[in-house]
Design a protein around this motif. Sequence first.
Motif, PDB file in Angstrom:
ATOM      1  N   UNK A   2      -6.844 -16.217 -10.527  1.00 20.76           N
ATOM      2  CA  UNK A   2      -7.277 -15.134  -9.643  1.00 20.76           C
ATOM      3  C   UNK A   2      -6.392 -15.097  -8.406  1.00 20.76           C
ATOM      4  N   UNK A   3      -6.010 -13.897  -7.992  1.00 19.30           N
ATOM      5  CA  UNK A   3      -5.323 -13.724  -6.721  1.00 19.30           C
ATOM      6  C   UNK A   3      -6.181 -12.884  -5.796  1.00 19.30           C
ATOM      7  N   UNK A   4      -6.305 -13.328  -4.559  1.00 22.74           N
ATOM      8  CA  UNK A   4      -6.994 -12.564  -3.520  1.00 22.74           C
ATOM      9  C   UNK A   4      -5.934 -11.950  -2.615  1.00 22.74           C
ATOM     10  N   UNK A   5      -5.981 -10.640  -2.440  1.00 24.22           N
ATOM     11  CA  UNK A   5      -5.014  -9.930  -1.606  1.00 24.22           C
ATOM     12  C   UNK A   5      -5.662  -9.592  -0.276  1.00 24.22           C
ATOM     13  N   UNK A   6      -5.039 -10.048   0.800  1.00 25.47           N
ATOM     14  CA  UNK A   6      -5.575  -9.872   2.154  1.00 25.47           C
ATOM     15  C   UNK A   6      -4.493  -9.240   3.028  1.00 25.47           C
ATOM     16  N   UNK A   7      -4.822  -8.172   3.722  1.00 23.90           N
ATOM     17  CA  UNK A   7      -3.911  -7.590   4.714  1.00 23.90           C
ATOM     18  C   UNK A   7      -4.392  -8.005   6.102  1.00 23.90           C
ATOM     19  N   UNK A   8      -3.455  -8.354   6.969  1.00 26.69           N
ATOM     20  CA  UNK A   8      -3.845  -8.785   8.305  1.00 26.69           C
ATOM     21  C   UNK A   8      -2.755  -8.469   9.327  1.00 26.69           C
ATOM     22  N   UNK A   9      -3.184  -8.196  10.546  1.00 27.83           N
ATOM     23  CA  UNK A   9      -2.271  -8.035  11.674  1.00 27.83           C
ATOM     24  C   UNK A   9      -2.227  -9.308  12.518  1.00 27.83           C
ATOM     25  N   UNK A  34      -3.639 -16.721  -3.045  1.00 26.95           N
ATOM     26  CA  UNK A  34      -3.847 -15.639  -2.083  1.00 26.95           C
ATOM     27  C   UNK A  34      -2.493 -15.073  -1.699  1.00 26.95           C
ATOM     28  N   UNK A  35      -2.410 -13.759  -1.662  1.00 27.16           N
ATOM     29  CA  UNK A  35      -1.234 -13.074  -1.145  1.00 27.16           C
ATOM     30  C   UNK A  35      -1.660 -12.392   0.149  1.00 27.16           C
ATOM     31  N   UNK A  36      -1.071 -12.826   1.249  1.00 23.61           N
ATOM     32  CA  UNK A  36      -1.431 -12.308   2.566  1.00 23.61           C
ATOM     33  C   UNK A  36      -0.345 -11.357   3.034  1.00 23.61           C
ATOM     34  N   UNK A  37      -0.702 -10.085   3.179  1.00 26.96           N
ATOM     35  CA  UNK A  37       0.248  -9.076   3.647  1.00 26.96           C
ATOM     36  C   UNK A  37       0.208  -9.039   5.171  1.00 26.96           C
ATOM     37  N   UNK A  38       1.322  -9.385   5.801  1.00 26.90           N
ATOM     38  CA  UNK A  38       1.411  -9.402   7.259  1.00 26.90           C
ATOM     39  C   UNK A  38       1.827  -8.013   7.718  1.00 26.90           C
ATOM     40  N   UNK A  39       0.857  -7.274   8.214  1.00 30.08           N
ATOM     41  CA  UNK A  39       1.046  -5.876   8.606  1.00 30.08           C
ATOM     42  C   UNK A  39       1.633  -5.804  10.015  1.00 30.08           C
ATOM     43  N   UNK A  63       4.808  -2.690  10.578  1.00 31.00           N
ATOM     44  CA  UNK A  63       3.460  -2.139  10.738  1.00 31.00           C
ATOM     45  C   UNK A  63       3.323  -0.894   9.866  1.00 31.00           C
ATOM     46  N   UNK A  64       2.618  -1.035   8.758  1.00 27.12           N
ATOM     47  CA  UNK A  64       2.494   0.064   7.796  1.00 27.12           C
ATOM     48  C   UNK A  64       1.050   0.522   7.608  1.00 27.12           C
ATOM     49  N   UNK A  65       0.081  -0.218   8.129  1.00 23.75           N
ATOM     50  CA  UNK A  65      -1.318   0.112   7.911  1.00 23.75           C
ATOM     51  C   UNK A  65      -1.896  -0.664   6.747  1.00 23.75           C
ATOM     52  N   UNK A  66      -3.219  -0.802   6.775  1.00 21.62           N
ATOM     53  CA  UNK A  66      -3.887  -1.665   5.803  1.00 21.62           C
ATOM     54  C   UNK A  66      -3.686  -1.231   4.361  1.00 21.62           C
ATOM     55  N   UNK A  67      -3.814   0.063   4.077  1.00 25.38           N
ATOM     56  CA  UNK A  67      -3.714   0.529   2.691  1.00 25.38           C
ATOM     57  C   UNK A  67      -2.342   0.238   2.110  1.00 25.38           C
ATOM     58  N   UNK A  68      -1.298   0.586   2.856  1.00 25.30           N
ATOM     59  CA  UNK A  68       0.064   0.355   2.380  1.00 25.30           C
ATOM     60  C   UNK A  68       0.344  -1.141   2.242  1.00 25.30           C
ATOM     61  N   UNK A  69      -0.080  -1.931   3.218  1.00 25.08           N
ATOM     62  CA  UNK A  69       0.153  -3.378   3.172  1.00 25.08           C
ATOM     63  C   UNK A  69      -0.504  -3.994   1.947  1.00 25.08           C
ATOM     64  N   UNK A  70      -1.712  -3.602   1.662  1.00 23.66           N
ATOM     65  CA  UNK A  70      -2.415  -4.146   0.504  1.00 23.66           C
ATOM     66  C   UNK A  70      -1.722  -3.753  -0.798  1.00 23.66           C
ATOM     67  N   UNK A  71      -1.323  -2.495  -0.903  1.00 18.93           N
ATOM     68  CA  UNK A  71      -0.672  -2.044  -2.130  1.00 18.93           C
ATOM     69  C   UNK A  71       0.665  -2.734  -2.355  1.00 18.93           C
ATOM     70  N   UNK A  72       1.440  -2.930  -1.290  1.00 22.23           N
ATOM     71  CA  UNK A  72       2.717  -3.613  -1.439  1.00 22.23           C
ATOM     72  C   UNK A  72       2.519  -5.081  -1.814  1.00 22.23           C
ATOM     73  N   UNK A  73       1.462  -5.698  -1.298  1.00 19.07           N
ATOM     74  CA  UNK A  73       1.161  -7.082  -1.661  1.00 19.07           C
ATOM     75  C   UNK A  73       0.699  -7.182  -3.107  1.00 19.07           C
ATOM     76  N   UNK A  74       0.048  -6.153  -3.603  1.00 18.40           N
ATOM     77  CA  UNK A  74      -0.426  -6.147  -4.989  1.00 18.40           C
ATOM     78  C   UNK A  74       0.737  -6.308  -5.969  1.00 18.40           C
ATOM     79  N   UNK A  75       1.907  -5.833  -5.574  1.00 18.49           N
ATOM     80  CA  UNK A  75       3.088  -5.968  -6.418  1.00 18.49           C
ATOM     81  C   UNK A  75       3.445  -7.431  -6.657  1.00 18.49           C
ATOM     82  N   UNK A  76       3.081  -8.307  -5.713  1.00 15.69           N
ATOM     83  CA  UNK A  76       3.425  -9.727  -5.814  1.00 15.69           C
ATOM     84  C   UNK A  76       2.373 -10.559  -6.554  1.00 15.69           C
ATOM     85  N   UNK A  77       1.320  -9.927  -7.006  1.00 17.96           N
ATOM     86  CA  UNK A  77       0.285 -10.657  -7.738  1.00 17.96           C
ATOM     87  C   UNK A  77       0.815 -11.053  -9.116  1.00 17.96           C
TER      88      UNK A  77
END
Length: 247
Positions: A2-9, A34-39, A63-77
């Motif tokens: 399982x991978x958990x995707x988290x976006x954070x500033x 966990x894949x942490x997207x640093x927004x 700084x791309x915003x939460x939706x974009x950060x999460x989607x880009x991190x999803x690519x690394x799952x």
Amino acid sequence: MITVVIATQLREDRLDYLTAMHASLTRQSVPWEAVVALDGADPARLPTALSRDPRVRTVELPAVGAACARNLALTDVRTEFCNWADDDDEFTDTAMARRLKILQAEGVGWCAGYSEDLHPDGTASLWEAPAPPGRHEAGSVWTYWRSPADTISIGPTTILARTELMRAAPMGGLVQGEDYMTAVGITSLAPGVVLPVPVYRYRKHEGQMTRQASYDQLEAAARRHAWHYGRSLRTALRSVPAPVGSG
């Protein structure tokens, strides 16, 4: 598994919450990453507990915003199953194992549960999803979201789904309410199961997005967009003709 995707500033007021989210992952009984997207955040600010954990990988972004950060991190799952999460919340101790067992046994695309509101004094109150417990066929969960003004029928971060399904229904292109879109999309594209047990805790605090003065300016519009997306997606999928030779 399982991978958990988290976006954070990596905001100062959320660093302790992010550490608590990580701690809740360490209490899970099944393997996870966990894949942490640093927004737009400085990676040097990542809490030590996460930076030293080899199961945690970061994706550094402007700084791309939460939706974009999460989607880009999803690519690394790189695991079969995936779960969205916010940087200020946490999972219950059995969240992953309970839902993974259902996914593996039933062969469905997703498994969700209830959530709890975690209050500043440490108490929690249960939120039961309007979609009832049990198996749901593709598209049926949306029918429990009676109108855009009503509570969404399932909590987006309570959903553990097959990664390929999440990639087919990622975060929506909204600055808020993007998680409504992924919940509607995932549950519209594949059957799944709702468990009547809490799997996720939403932390209530003053820095929460829903507490901000600007939240109400777009909330109604975001809900309408996501609701109509669900209705249109369900209609489109139900009208697709069966493949030649399937009958």
